[in-house]
Design a protein around this motif. Structure first.
Motif, PDB file in Angstrom:
ATOM      1  N   ALA A 147     113.258  35.808  -2.980  1.00 30.08           N
ATOM      2  CA  ALA A 147     113.066  34.730  -3.947  1.00 30.08           C
ATOM      3  C   ALA A 147     114.039  33.577  -3.716  1.00 30.08           C
ATOM      4  O   ALA A 147     113.666  32.405  -3.833  1.00 30.08           O
ATOM      5  CB  ALA A 147     113.216  35.268  -5.369  1.00 30.08           C
ATOM      6  N   SER A 148     115.265  33.883  -3.398  1.00 31.10           N
ATOM      7  CA  SER A 148     116.298  32.850  -3.300  1.00 31.10           C
ATOM      8  C   SER A 148     116.319  32.142  -1.953  1.00 31.10           C
ATOM      9  O   SER A 148     116.822  31.023  -1.848  1.00 31.10           O
ATOM     10  CB  SER A 148     117.679  33.458  -3.577  1.00 31.10           C
ATOM     11  OG  SER A 148     117.994  34.464  -2.632  1.00 31.10           O
ATOM     12  N   THR A 149     115.749  32.762  -0.926  1.00 33.81           N
ATOM     13  CA  THR A 149     115.778  32.156   0.410  1.00 33.81           C
ATOM     14  C   THR A 149     114.429  31.621   0.865  1.00 33.81           C
ATOM     15  O   THR A 149     114.357  30.891   1.861  1.00 33.81           O
ATOM     16  CB  THR A 149     116.258  33.172   1.456  1.00 33.81           C
ATOM     17  OG1 THR A 149     115.315  34.267   1.517  1.00 33.81           O
ATOM     18  CG2 THR A 149     117.648  33.706   1.107  1.00 33.81           C
ATOM     19  N   GLY A 150     113.355  31.994   0.167  1.00 38.77           N
ATOM     20  CA  GLY A 150     112.028  31.560   0.584  1.00 38.77           C
ATOM     21  C   GLY A 150     111.443  32.365   1.717  1.00 38.77           C
ATOM     22  O   GLY A 150     110.372  32.016   2.238  1.00 38.77           O
TER      23      GLY A 150
ATOM     24  N   GLU B 154     118.122  31.589 -13.060  1.00 43.13           N
ATOM     25  CA  GLU B 154     117.182  31.007 -12.113  1.00 43.13           C
ATOM     26  C   GLU B 154     115.866  31.776 -12.173  1.00 43.13           C
ATOM     27  O   GLU B 154     115.847  32.991 -12.373  1.00 43.13           O
ATOM     28  CB  GLU B 154     117.733  31.081 -10.689  1.00 43.13           C
ATOM     29  CG  GLU B 154     118.963  30.217 -10.441  1.00 43.13           C
ATOM     30  CD  GLU B 154     119.504  30.421  -9.049  1.00 43.13           C
ATOM     31  OE1 GLU B 154     119.397  29.485  -8.233  1.00 43.13           O
ATOM     32  OE2 GLU B 154     120.024  31.520  -8.775  1.00 43.13           O
ATOM     33  N   LYS B 155     114.775  31.041 -11.980  1.00 41.44           N
ATOM     34  CA  LYS B 155     113.442  31.635 -11.966  1.00 41.44           C
ATOM     35  C   LYS B 155     112.740  31.160 -10.702  1.00 41.44           C
ATOM     36  O   LYS B 155     112.552  29.951 -10.512  1.00 41.44           O
ATOM     37  CB  LYS B 155     112.660  31.211 -13.211  1.00 41.44           C
ATOM     38  CG  LYS B 155     111.280  31.828 -13.351  1.00 41.44           C
ATOM     39  CD  LYS B 155     110.658  31.411 -14.679  1.00 41.44           C
ATOM     40  CE  LYS B 155     109.265  31.986 -14.859  1.00 41.44           C
ATOM     41  NZ  LYS B 155     108.669  31.597 -16.164  1.00 41.44           N
ATOM     42  N   ARG B 156     112.366  32.097  -9.838  1.00 43.83           N
ATOM     43  CA  ARG B 156     111.808  31.719  -8.547  1.00 43.83           C
ATOM     44  C   ARG B 156     110.645  32.635  -8.159  1.00 43.83           C
ATOM     45  O   ARG B 156     110.570  33.773  -8.609  1.00 43.83           O
ATOM     46  CB  ARG B 156     112.878  31.743  -7.456  1.00 43.83           C
ATOM     47  CG  ARG B 156     113.999  30.726  -7.710  1.00 43.83           C
ATOM     48  CD  ARG B 156     114.935  30.605  -6.555  1.00 43.83           C
ATOM     49  NE  ARG B 156     115.973  29.617  -6.822  1.00 43.83           N
ATOM     50  CZ  ARG B 156     116.938  29.309  -5.985  1.00 43.83           C
ATOM     51  NH1 ARG B 156     117.001  29.915  -4.811  1.00 43.83           N
ATOM     52  NH2 ARG B 156     117.837  28.405  -6.288  1.00 43.83           N
ATOM     53  N   GLY B 157     109.802  32.107  -7.310  1.00 45.78           N
ATOM     54  CA  GLY B 157     108.624  32.843  -6.900  1.00 45.78           C
ATOM     55  C   GLY B 157     108.728  33.384  -5.486  1.00 45.78           C
ATOM     56  O   GLY B 157     109.526  32.922  -4.675  1.00 45.78           O
ATOM     57  N   ILE B 158     107.897  34.384  -5.209  1.00 48.98           N
ATOM     58  CA  ILE B 158     107.767  34.969  -3.872  1.00 48.98           C
ATOM     59  C   ILE B 158     106.277  34.971  -3.543  1.00 48.98           C
ATOM     60  O   ILE B 158     105.489  35.593  -4.255  1.00 48.98           O
ATOM     61  CB  ILE B 158     108.309  36.407  -3.823  1.00 48.98           C
ATOM     62  CG1 ILE B 158     109.752  36.469  -4.319  1.00 48.98           C
ATOM     63  CG2 ILE B 158     108.185  36.982  -2.413  1.00 48.98           C
ATOM     64  CD1 ILE B 158     110.253  37.877  -4.569  1.00 48.98           C
TER      65      ILE B 158
ATOM     66  N   VAL C  91     114.274  23.657  -5.559  1.00 45.40           N
ATOM     67  CA  VAL C  91     113.275  23.411  -4.515  1.00 45.40           C
ATOM     68  C   VAL C  91     113.873  22.723  -3.285  1.00 45.40           C
ATOM     69  O   VAL C  91     113.145  22.393  -2.348  1.00 45.40           O
ATOM     70  CB  VAL C  91     112.092  22.581  -5.060  1.00 45.40           C
ATOM     71  CG1 VAL C  91     111.426  23.279  -6.230  1.00 45.40           C
ATOM     72  CG2 VAL C  91     112.535  21.177  -5.464  1.00 45.40           C
ATOM     73  N   LYS C  92     115.202  22.541  -3.340  1.00 44.12           N
ATOM     74  CA  LYS C  92     115.939  21.974  -2.203  1.00 44.12           C
ATOM     75  C   LYS C  92     115.465  20.564  -1.852  1.00 44.12           C
ATOM     76  O   LYS C  92     115.221  20.226  -0.682  1.00 44.12           O
ATOM     77  CB  LYS C  92     115.843  22.900  -0.989  1.00 44.12           C
ATOM     78  CG  LYS C  92     116.470  24.275  -1.221  1.00 44.12           C
ATOM     79  CD  LYS C  92     116.334  25.158   0.003  1.00 44.12           C
ATOM     80  CE  LYS C  92     117.067  26.484  -0.177  1.00 44.12           C
ATOM     81  NZ  LYS C  92     116.568  27.289  -1.304  1.00 44.12           N
ATOM     82  N   GLY C  93     115.357  19.738  -2.877  1.00 44.58           N
ATOM     83  CA  GLY C  93     114.951  18.352  -2.679  1.00 44.58           C
ATOM     84  C   GLY C  93     113.970  17.928  -3.738  1.00 44.58           C
ATOM     85  O   GLY C  93     113.662  18.707  -4.660  1.00 44.58           O
TER      86      GLY C  93
END
Length: 392
Positions: free
Chosen positions: A122-125, A160-164, A369-371
């Protein structure tokens, strides 16, 4: 229309009284030891969990339970599930619940199979390349996770809330009985309606795709059906046909079928994830019902014809060919009124978000989203703050 690959591998078993098929079908799929994953006490008190486990027992399958999934599923419970599954020799994960339970089950399955903490993905994509097989018994028409290639996790420590996203995330089999959604509250039904619509709208309103008439018509038909069935389900929670339409639409809306030939960006989902990470009590659908009309008002200038097409074909707004911006705006406002009609919030203040929170939320979104967030325009921090202001 862009080139596309459509890969929907989930077997759907749909209809009334299908729980007795669960055990035999999982046995056919090679399951031996199953982790039954669920949320709160309602899975038990409704009798559904007992019916599911009776079917597993009758089929001669061993199982262990792990409950406790909350909305915005937490990585801490996922880690407990991985440890339990490894200890018990689990070879199949069965989610009994809605999108949060299913996402948690997917994360457990990938963690066991890859020997990697799912938050690393999730954190690295990065993407998992294998998983344990997952099955679902759906109790809420909303996320479409029962057939999608995605899952979303919340890290409560870092907020943090992130998707995979990975094709390995698609469940092997999903059991969809609309009667299991009869007891869903009006608010959660409304959240589900919004989420289903958003999964198609975020595929429909994208800057890349060109002419895609057949995909457009499929998407528009789904949106109309969800709008109409949503009204019926809110008015009568035990309307089987309305619940069935919503349940099937939830799966179709997020298995990529309504976006073939268009580039998927999902900017509003990215904006919403920061809201529900910031305030855990914000339901995903509620965050979307607030942000989507504001995002649409901000971005419609970049594609008046397409926003006007949506307004005309789905929301019945008369097309003003000389001033499509008027049609586009009225369509967005009509959609916003529909959200309010079904009891959903449309203002950030209703979610407890204050103007003094805007800068932090915008910065969090861009950092995650790094940008800038990819959309019709690149949404930097200032643009995101302008969208928040439109949602006041």
């Amino acid at each position: 229309m862009l080139n596309f690959n459509l890969h929907t591998t989930t077997e759907i078993v749909f209809g009334k009284d299908i729980e007795e098929q669960i055990g035999p079908r999982l046995k056919e799929l090679g399951a031996h030891r199953i982790l039954v994953h669920f949320g709160g006490s309602s899975a038990r008190t409704s009798g559904l969990l007992d019916r599911v486990e009776k079917s597993l027992f009758t089929a001669g399958l061993a199982f262990v339970e792990l409950g406790g999934v909350s909305p915005n599923p937490k990585v801490s419970l996922v880690r407990k599930g991985i440890a339990l599954a490894e200890r018990e020799g689990i070879d199949f994960v069965l989610a009994v619940g809605g999108g949060s339970v299913i996402d948690s089950a997917k994360a457990i399955a990938m963690g066991v199979a890859t020997k990697t903490d799912p938050w690393q993905f999730a954190s690295t994509g990065t993407k998992p390349d294998t998983t344990l097989p997952v099955g679902t018994v759906l109790t809420l028409a909303a996320s479409g996770s029962e057939s999608s290639n995605s899952c979303v996790l919340t890290n409560e420590e870092t907020k943090e809330k992130r998707g995979i996203t990975s094709e390995t995330n698609r469940p092997r089999i999903s059991f969809l009985d609309p009667e299991n959604t009869y007891t869903v509250s009006k608010f959660q039904t409304g959240c589900g309606i919004v989420d289903i619509m958003m999964h198609t709208l975020e595929r429909y309103l994208t800057p890349e795709g060109g002419e895609s008439d057949i995909t457009d018509r499929i998407a528009e038909g789904l949106l109309i059906a969800v709008r109409d069935a949503g009204r019926r389900a809110i008015a009568n929670p035990r309307d089987y046909e309305a619940r069935a339409s919503l349940m099937w639409a939830g799966s179709v809306s997020h298995n990529d079928y309504t976006g073939c030939g268009r580039k998927r960006l999902f900017p509003v989902h990215k904006l919403e994830h920061e809201l529900s990470a910031f305030r855990d009590e914000i339901a995903h659908g509620a965050g979307l019902s607030v942000l989507f009309p504001a995002w649409a008002l901000y971005e419609m200038k970049n594609d008046f014809p397409r926003f006007a097409q949506l307004a005309n074909r789905v929301f019945g707004v008369e097309m003003d060919f000389h001033h499509p911006e008027r049609t586009a705006r009225e369509g967005i406002l009509t959609m916003k009124r529909f959200f309010e009609e079904i009891g959903m919030p449309t203002h950030l203040s209703q979610l407890g978000i204050k103007p003094e929170n805007y800068a932090q939320l915008a910065a969090n979104t861009v950092r995650t989203v790094k940008g800038p967030v990819k959309s019709y325009s690149a949404l930097d921090e200032q643009a995101i703050i302008e969208i928040y202001k439109l949602a006041e």
